[in-house]
Design an enzyme around this catalytic site. Structure first.
Site, PDB file in Angstrom:
ATOM      1  N   THR A  76       4.159 -20.281  21.997  1.00  0.00           N
ATOM      2  CA  THR A  76       2.859 -20.040  22.614  1.00  0.00           C
ATOM      3  C   THR A  76       1.899 -19.341  21.653  1.00  0.00           C
ATOM      4  O   THR A  76       2.306 -18.511  20.842  1.00  0.00           O
ATOM      5  CB  THR A  76       2.987 -19.192  23.900  1.00  0.00           C
ATOM      6  N   GLN A  77       0.617 -19.684  21.770  1.00  0.00           N
ATOM      7  CA  GLN A  77      -0.426 -18.995  21.007  1.00  0.00           C
ATOM      8  C   GLN A  77      -0.695 -17.604  21.568  1.00  0.00           C
ATOM      9  O   GLN A  77      -1.280 -16.762  20.879  1.00  0.00           O
ATOM     10  CB  GLN A  77      -1.737 -19.782  21.065  1.00  0.00           C
ATOM     11  N   CYS A  78      -0.290 -17.356  22.804  1.00  0.00           N
ATOM     12  CA  CYS A  78      -0.571 -16.076  23.444  1.00  0.00           C
ATOM     13  C   CYS A  78       0.170 -14.954  22.723  1.00  0.00           C
ATOM     14  O   CYS A  78       1.245 -15.158  22.159  1.00  0.00           O
ATOM     15  CB  CYS A  78      -0.150 -16.109  24.907  1.00  0.00           C
TER      16      CYS A  78
ATOM     17  N   SER B 184       1.960  -8.134  -0.537  1.00  0.00           N
ATOM     18  CA  SER B 184       2.756  -8.892   0.432  1.00  0.00           C
ATOM     19  C   SER B 184       2.191 -10.273   0.721  1.00  0.00           C
ATOM     20  O   SER B 184       2.881 -11.139   1.258  1.00  0.00           O
ATOM     21  CB  SER B 184       2.916  -8.106   1.732  1.00  0.00           C
TER      22      SER B 184
ATOM     23  N   ASP C 153       0.932  -6.975   5.614  1.00  0.00           N
ATOM     24  CA  ASP C 153       0.392  -8.277   6.030  1.00  0.00           C
ATOM     25  C   ASP C 153       1.469  -9.297   6.385  1.00  0.00           C
ATOM     26  O   ASP C 153       1.305 -10.066   7.332  1.00  0.00           O
ATOM     27  CB  ASP C 153      -0.522  -8.852   4.946  1.00  0.00           C
TER      28      ASP C 153
ATOM     29  N   THR D 158       0.804  -1.214   0.000  1.00  0.00           N
ATOM     30  CA  THR D 158       0.000   0.000   0.000  1.00  0.00           C
ATOM     31  C   THR D 158       0.839   1.268   0.000  1.00  0.00           C
ATOM     32  O   THR D 158       0.491   2.256  -0.652  1.00  0.00           O
ATOM     33  CB  THR D 158      -0.933   0.005   1.237  1.00  0.00           C
TER      34      THR D 158
END
Length: 342
Positions: free
Chosen positions: A278-280, A60, A92, A15
């Site tokens: 970790t997903q956190c 991207s 992105d 962009t």
């Protein structure tokens, strides 16, 4: 001879490099040779600016290791001619690219600053101007004729982060990125506030080494309640799969069911490298803190500690491209190579 810093802008797409045709409303690629016409404030910067663009700029979402190699090659070929580099990139996948380039550019002694924008340069409320101007200013910072920053970083919405510590967290706000486990390197306000104690140390005597061999036989698997044995077994049996980033719960926890642990053990015994992240959005893997991660630790799963998923997958590609012996891989991955892990 000019004492001004020389900066090379590398436009890959995205962009920030678009301008709006106000008659049709369509976005079109921006001509960077006319940069000062669009952003006259750039003339106030105490540096010389030149630009190069991908022949066919890409969104991207189409970024891949081949394109990372292209960016790295442009930097390599121009390394002695410029004092800093600003990579203009779609937001992105910018964190993936910044992470990958950090590993590919060993012994980097000059700044490589990634930036982009949420709105095109020509929009009334664009964030592109501030991001671009400040990214160039940061890349041109010098002390005693030497660059102040010597690492791959990412600048967005008044903050410069270590590139391999970032994640995109918002698709609409101007503050699109964060570095959940590492403070910002520079904060832009009335003045630039440099947190120089956080910068990577400079190895003045080392020569730049550009690594272009990345192995993309990798996958990211995000754990979720209800994941089936058939699905996981199918992924793990993918031909030529060499590495996995396993996004687990909390501090590195996963199911303790026999079928799950048996599949993980079988994969590791076959030579596959499995990294636990970790997903956190923040925090660190600490295998063994709870019973639900003790088994993974005993099986030889690699601890990603506080690494981001973006840095984990690109580090995996980088290390797999080096054909590191199986018995050394875990220790090397768990060691900080470019400040990507605590």
């Amino acid at each position: 001879m000019s004492s001004k810093a020389k900066i090379l802008l590398i436009y890959t797409g995205g962009t920030i490099g678009m301008s709006k045709d106000f008659e049709t409303g369509a976005l079109k690629a921006f001509n960077f040779s006319k940069l000062i016409q669009k952003i006259p404030e750039i003339k106030q910067l105490d540096c010389e600016i030149e630009s190069v663009s991908f022949e066919n700029p890409i969104d991207s979402s189409n970024m891949n290791p081949k394109m990372w190699t292209k960016i790295a090659t442009i930097i390599e070929e121009n390394y002695t001619s410029y004092d800093g580099f600003v990579v203009l990139h779609g937001s992105d996948t910018m964190s993936y690219s910044a992470s990958a380039l950090s590993f590919m550019l060993e012994n980097l002694a000059k700044p490589v600053v990634f930036t982009g924008s949420q709105l095109p340069i020509g929009d009334l409320r664009t964030d592109a101007k501030e991001n671009l101007i400040t990214a160039i200013q940061i890349a041109s910072l010098q002390e005693n004729g030497k660059p102040v920053i010597n690492e791959v970083s990412l600048y967005f919405e008044y903050k410069l982060y270590r590139g391999n510590r970032t994640s995109k967290v918002n698709a609409e706000h101007f503050r699109a990125f964060t570095a959940p486990n590492y403070p910002e390197l520079v904060e832009s306000g009335v003045h630039l506030k440099l947190n120089s104690h956080l910068f990577l140390p400079i190895n003045k005597d080392a020569k730049l080494i550009v690594h272009k061999n990345l192995d993309n036989h990798v996958v990211i698997i995000k754990m979720f309640p209800g994941m089936s044995e058939v699905v996981l077994a199918s992924i793990l049996s993918t031909p030529d799969l060499r590495g996995i980033v396993l996004e687990t719960y909390g501090s590195g926890n996963a199911p303790t069911e026999d079928w799950f642990l048996n599949l993980i053990e079988k994969a590791i015994n076959s030579g596959m490298h499995i990294v636990n992240v970790t997903q956190c959005s923040g925090g660190s893997v600490n295998m063994g803190q709870y019973e639900t991660s003790t088994a993974l630790k005993s099986l030889g799963v690699i601890s990603g500690k506080d690494i981001t998923t973006e840095a984990a997958i690109t580090k995996l590609m980088y290390l797999l491209g080096h054909n590191i012996p199986q018995n050394e891989f875990k220790d090397i991955f768990e060691t900080a190579l470019r400040g990507e892990i605590s």
